[in-house]
Design an enzyme around this catalytic site. Structure first.
Site, PDB file in Angstrom:
ATOM      1  N   CYS A   1      44.126  21.620  11.947  1.00  0.00           N
ATOM      2  CA  CYS A   1      42.714  21.570  11.549  1.00  0.00           C
ATOM      3  C   CYS A   1      42.034  20.391  12.233  1.00  0.00           C
ATOM      4  CB  CYS A   1      42.492  21.427  10.049  1.00  0.00           C
ATOM      5  SG  CYS A   1      43.077  22.834   9.111  1.00  0.00           S
TER       6      CYS A   1
ATOM      7  N   ARG B   1      43.958  21.907  17.592  1.00  0.00           N
ATOM      8  CA  ARG B   1      44.482  21.575  16.268  1.00  0.00           C
ATOM      9  C   ARG B   1      44.577  22.789  15.353  1.00  0.00           C
ATOM     10  NH1 ARG B   1      44.211  16.020  15.769  1.00  0.00           N
ATOM     11  NH2 ARG B   1      44.591  16.145  13.538  1.00  0.00           N
TER      12      ARG B   1
ATOM     13  N   TRP C   1      43.637  25.581  10.894  1.00  0.00           N
ATOM     14  CA  TRP C   1      45.008  26.087  10.925  1.00  0.00           C
ATOM     15  C   TRP C   1      45.334  26.370   9.454  1.00  0.00           C
ATOM     16  CZ3 TRP C   1      49.800  24.785   8.832  1.00  0.00           C
ATOM     17  CH2 TRP C   1      50.911  25.403   9.431  1.00  0.00           C
TER      18      TRP C   1
ATOM     19  N   ASN D   1      40.906  18.419   6.618  1.00  0.00           N
ATOM     20  CA  ASN D   1      42.158  18.590   7.349  1.00  0.00           C
ATOM     21  C   ASN D   1      43.241  18.037   6.442  1.00  0.00           C
ATOM     22  OD1 ASN D   1      44.355  18.518   9.099  1.00  0.00           O
ATOM     23  ND2 ASN D   1      43.717  16.575  10.012  1.00  0.00           N
ATOM     24  N   GLY D   2      44.110  18.910   5.953  1.00  0.00           N
ATOM     25  CA  GLY D   2      45.177  18.421   5.077  1.00  0.00           C
ATOM     26  C   GLY D   2      45.444  19.401   3.957  1.00  0.00           C
TER      27      GLY D   2
ATOM     28  N   GLU E   1      65.614  23.446  23.670  1.00  0.00           N
ATOM     29  CA  GLU E   1      64.217  23.387  24.084  1.00  0.00           C
ATOM     30  C   GLU E   1      63.807  24.679  24.813  1.00  0.00           C
ATOM     31  OE1 GLU E   1      61.804  21.735  23.267  1.00  0.00           O
ATOM     32  OE2 GLU E   1      60.338  21.894  24.864  1.00  0.00           O
TER      33      GLU E   1
ATOM     34  N   LYS F   1      60.772  27.056  23.509  1.00  0.00           N
ATOM     35  CA  LYS F   1      59.611  27.410  24.336  1.00  0.00           C
ATOM     36  C   LYS F   1      59.412  28.922  24.338  1.00  0.00           C
ATOM     37  CE  LYS F   1      57.894  24.510  24.505  1.00  0.00           C
ATOM     38  NZ  LYS F   1      58.232  23.173  24.084  1.00  0.00           N
TER      39      LYS F   1
ATOM     40  N   GLU G   1      58.118  30.135  20.931  1.00  0.00           N
ATOM     41  CA  GLU G   1      56.741  29.705  20.629  1.00  0.00           C
ATOM     42  C   GLU G   1      55.688  30.538  21.328  1.00  0.00           C
ATOM     43  OE1 GLU G   1      57.025  25.404  21.716  1.00  0.00           O
ATOM     44  OE2 GLU G   1      56.043  25.145  19.793  1.00  0.00           O
TER      45      GLU G   1
ATOM     46  N   HIS H   1      82.797  30.579  18.240  1.00  0.00           N
ATOM     47  CA  HIS H   1      83.041  30.393  16.810  1.00  0.00           C
ATOM     48  C   HIS H   1      82.108  31.248  15.953  1.00  0.00           C
ATOM     49  CE1 HIS H   1      85.930  27.291  17.673  1.00  0.00           C
ATOM     50  NE2 HIS H   1      85.047  26.682  18.455  1.00  0.00           N
TER      51      HIS H   1
ATOM     52  N   LYS I   1      48.683  22.103  17.780  1.00  0.00           N
ATOM     53  CA  LYS I   1      49.218  21.032  18.631  1.00  0.00           C
ATOM     54  C   LYS I   1      49.620  19.815  17.816  1.00  0.00           C
ATOM     55  CE  LYS I   1      49.960  19.364  22.725  1.00  0.00           C
ATOM     56  NZ  LYS I   1      51.123  20.006  23.347  1.00  0.00           N
TER      57      LYS I   1
HETATM   58  O1  M6R Z   1      53.205  15.678  18.186  1.00  0.00           O
HETATM   59  P1  M6R Z   1      54.678  15.807  17.948  1.00  0.00           P
HETATM   60  O2  M6R Z   1      55.472  15.501  19.160  1.00  0.00           O
HETATM   61  O3  M6R Z   1      55.133  14.991  16.782  1.00  0.00           O
HETATM   62  O4  M6R Z   1      54.908  17.308  17.569  1.00  0.00           O
HETATM   63  C1  M6R Z   1      56.135  17.746  17.064  1.00  0.00           C
HETATM   64  C2  M6R Z   1      56.215  19.246  17.046  1.00  0.00           C
HETATM   65  O5  M6R Z   1      55.252  19.777  16.179  1.00  0.00           O
HETATM   66  C3  M6R Z   1      56.013  19.837  18.438  1.00  0.00           C
HETATM   67  O6  M6R Z   1      56.939  19.335  19.334  1.00  0.00           O
HETATM   68  C4  M6R Z   1      56.106  21.363  18.414  1.00  0.00           C
HETATM   69  O7  M6R Z   1      57.428  21.752  18.181  1.00  0.00           O
HETATM   70  C5  M6R Z   1      55.543  21.924  19.715  1.00  0.00           C
HETATM   71  N1  M6R Z   1      54.802  23.109  19.448  1.00  0.00           N
HETATM   72  C6  M6R Z   1      56.583  22.160  20.744  1.00  0.00           C
HETATM   73  O8  M6R Z   1      56.173  22.903  21.830  1.00  0.00           O
END
Ligand code: M6R
Length: 633
Positions: A2, A27, A74, A100-101, A506, A510, A513, A529, A628
């Site tokens: 947000c 956001r 969001w 926001n919150g 990672e 990716k 996401e 395992h 983000k």
């Molecule tokens: O701003 P931050 O690095 O603390 O964010 C942490 C995660 O929310 C962030 O890395 C999230 O997993 C991303 N969408 C990764 O691409």
């Protein structure tokens, strides 16, 4: 998570607010809305979905007024529908609020308001706030109190925020006080911008930078009244506070795509420059093993290193993966026992207190609520203890003006430049660089590496930007073909070992996401395992096989997958005939010291996720359900 923005001045508020929301759309993008005060009434326009829906609506609605608030959402409470979009108004439509919150005690507050005759039209937690503000104003009027107050609206908001539980930042507008915006902050970011006869508030600096670079970040437990004449800041207890604006020197406004189809692809391609920027910032340019100092120049005091016995790292998501690479480096090169915690778990199950411990918070945004809460909790439980247990707090962040940097003792700036794509790419790379620099410095101070080995690593680091630039176009060609072949695939497995295990995690994150394909990252040796049962000809396996001490082991694990008919993609330098024979496709990377290989191996995985998502026609830069900056716990 947000974005909120507010404007008070002499210009038309709606266009400034819309532009501010554009800068904050990273956001959240479930809905957006703007409210202004015009002719002593609240005027409101809201739209479901991305900001362009709001923009289209605004074209058919003459939203006038020089004071207003805006929001990009969001969703937490209530589906992403227009009726749940902010700003929310009270029952009589005199008060409008953006938040926001999360108001954690909203049910109890709403039930009380309902019993007192208030009606609700949304499923949000926020709707209690305008109704509570309206109720406090009515009470103050009825009691005659408001006559003596400089700003009854500020007092009403002050009383309300003292009743709210949770983490929130709010901006409040009232038709009865058309020359005021009242804002408040409790554990969610909020800055105030000081212009010439105009004032702004926002969740992040890019929203105000086109108009002013003089800002005051509100602290937790503070509220402020913005009028066309100035800004007054108070504590939640009502005490007046003095704050001097500081001048931002960085330009953090949203940049253009510069010919790339998406910000994410542009940011992937910026990584060689990011590595270069980190090396410029933190490597002594003319260091040799004979130099009487560390090869690294970091802004860390020696008290961070003195008698250091343990490192604990808290982070989330991609930053947590960078932290796992950091753990490997700190343990293997600097000999420091290191634990990596999910920040969201650490806060509620912290490990027993240990002496001489450095806590590192890793967050590109510097605003992730889970990470900030974990650090605050650790700071609190160590404050007042003996010297050995006293807090030593280090942040690694891409936003040096964020809440994180005000919470920790020292911060390492990752110099990645603003990242727009919601999926982190170049900020991950920059976090890796921060861990390499920190580790080398510690290894030097603790004398855990022979100086010729240190020199070898430093020399290899210097080569990396060129090596990355050389291989990316070739990788992209291979990836485009893979994206064509696998655009409809339902499951992927990513395997890695040692320092490349976090890169497997990672790569899988990716892909999940941005392409919404199910993917698992696994330590290659663990497959047998259990997860090996998932494999068949329909599940491609991406194995990170970088020459080094676990190389042969990874090849054997990949072989085991092949025996189960899995299609094998190898992230590996293509020179080894054993690898070329084993893998169905090779994503080529330069041959490099195994310790530095994550910097190279992650890029083809980012490209793979990007191209699969782009081929599926998905919104790569703003994937569904994500934001983000995750400012709720
Ligand atoms: O701003 P931050 O690095 O603390 O964010 C942490 C995660 O929310 C962030 O890395 C999230 O997993 C991303 N969408 C990764 O691409």
């Amino acid at each position: 998570m947000c974005g909120i923005v507010g404007y008070i001045g002499t210009q038309s508020a709606s266009s400034i607010l819309l532009e501010g929301l554009r800068q904050l759309e990273y956001r959240g993008y479930d809905s957006a809305g703007i409210a202004t005060v015009w002719e002593d009434k609240i005027d409101l326009v809201r739209a479901k979905g991305k900001l362009y829906n709001l923009q289209t609506k605004l074209e058919g609605h003459d939203l006038q007024g020089t004071v207003g608030i805006g929001h990009t959402r969001w969703a937490t409470h209530g589906k992403p529908e227009e009726h749940n979009a902010h700003p929310h108004v009270d029952m009589s439509r005199r008060v409008a609020v953006v938040q926001n919150g999360i108001v954690e005690n909203y049910r109890e507050l709403r039930d009380g308001l309902k019993q007192r005759g208030y009606e609700f039209v949304t499923e949000t937690d926020t709707e209690v706030i305008p109704n509570l503000v309206a109720e406090r104003l009515d009470e103050m009027r009825a009691g005659g109190e408001w006559v003596t107050l400089v700003s009854p609206l500020t007092e009403a908001v002050r009383r309300v925020v003292n009743d709210l539980h949770g983490a929130f930042a709010i901006a409040v507008l009232c038709a009865d006080y058309p020359d005021e915006i009242v804002v408040a902050r409790q554990q969610a970011p909020l800055i105030i911008g000081f212009g010439q006869g105009e004032f702004f508030c926002a969740s992040d600096t890019p929203a105000v930078l086109p108009y002013t670079n003089a800002i005051v970040p509100l602290e937790n437990g503070e509220l402020a009244t913005l009028t066309p004449l100035g800004v007054e800041i108070y504590s939640f207890a009502g005490d007046r506070l003095k704050r001097h604006p500081h001048i931002l020197t960085t330009t953090t406004s949203v940049s253009e795509k510069q010919g790339f189809r998406h910000f994410m692809l542009k940011e992937i391609y910026e990584q060689p420059s990011v590595v270069r920027a980190c090396l410029d910032a933190y490597l002594h340019p003319d260091w040799t093993p004979d130099s009487p100092h560390s090869p690294i120049r970091l802004p860390l005091p020696s008290t961070f290193y003195d008698q250091l016995e343990q490192v604990q790292i808290v982070a989330c998501g991609t930053s947590w993966h960078a932290a796992l690479v950091g753990k490997y480096l700190l343990e293997q090169l600097a000999g420091i026992p290191t634990q990596v915690h999910y920040a969201s778990e650490f806060r509620y199950a912290p490990p027993p207190l240990t002496a001489h411990t450095l806590l590192i918070g890793v967050t590109q945004s510097g605003e992730t609520a889970d990470t900030l809460s974990a650090i605050s909790m650790e700071k609190e439980r160590r404050t007042g203890l003996s010297e050995a247990f006293a807090p030593r707090l280090l942040g690694i962040t891409n936003r040096m003006q964020s809440t994180l940097t005000r919470l920790v003792d020292q911060a390492i700036d990752t110099h990645a430049g603003i990242e727009i794509g919601v999926a982190a790419t170049k900020t991950f790379m920059a976090q890796l660089m921060a861990f390499y620099c920190l580790t080398l410095d510690l290894a030097y101070q603790r004398q855990t590496l022979p100086s010729d080995r240190l020199a070898e690593i430093v020399a290899t680091l210097r080569q990396l930007p060129m090596q990355l630039e050389a291989t990316m176009p070739q990788q992209e060609r291979v990836v485009e073909q893979l994206a064509h072949d696998f655009a409809e695939t339902q499951d992927f497995i990513f395997l890695g070992r040692g320092i490349n295990f976090p890169i497997a995690l990672e790569g899988a994150l990716k892909l999940k996401e941005i392409s919404y394909i199910h993917a698992e990252g696994y330590p290659a040796g663990e497959m047998k395992h259990g997860p090996i049962a998932l494999l068949d000809a329909k599940v491609p396996v991406v194995a990170i096989a970088m020459p080094g001490h676990v190389y042969e082991k990874v090849l054997s694990n990949a072989q085991e997958a092949k025996a189960r008919d899995a299609l094998l993609i190898g992230v590996t330098p293509s020179a080894d005939p054993h690898a070329t024979e084993l893998f169905d496709t090779i994503l080529p990377v330069a041959l490099v010291d195994e310790l530095l290989s994550p910097i190279l191996s992650v890029i083809p995985l980012q490209l793979l996720a990007y191209h699969i998502a782009a081929r599926r026609g998905l919104d790569v830069d703003q994937p569904r359900n994500l934001a983000k900056s995750v400012t709720v716990e």
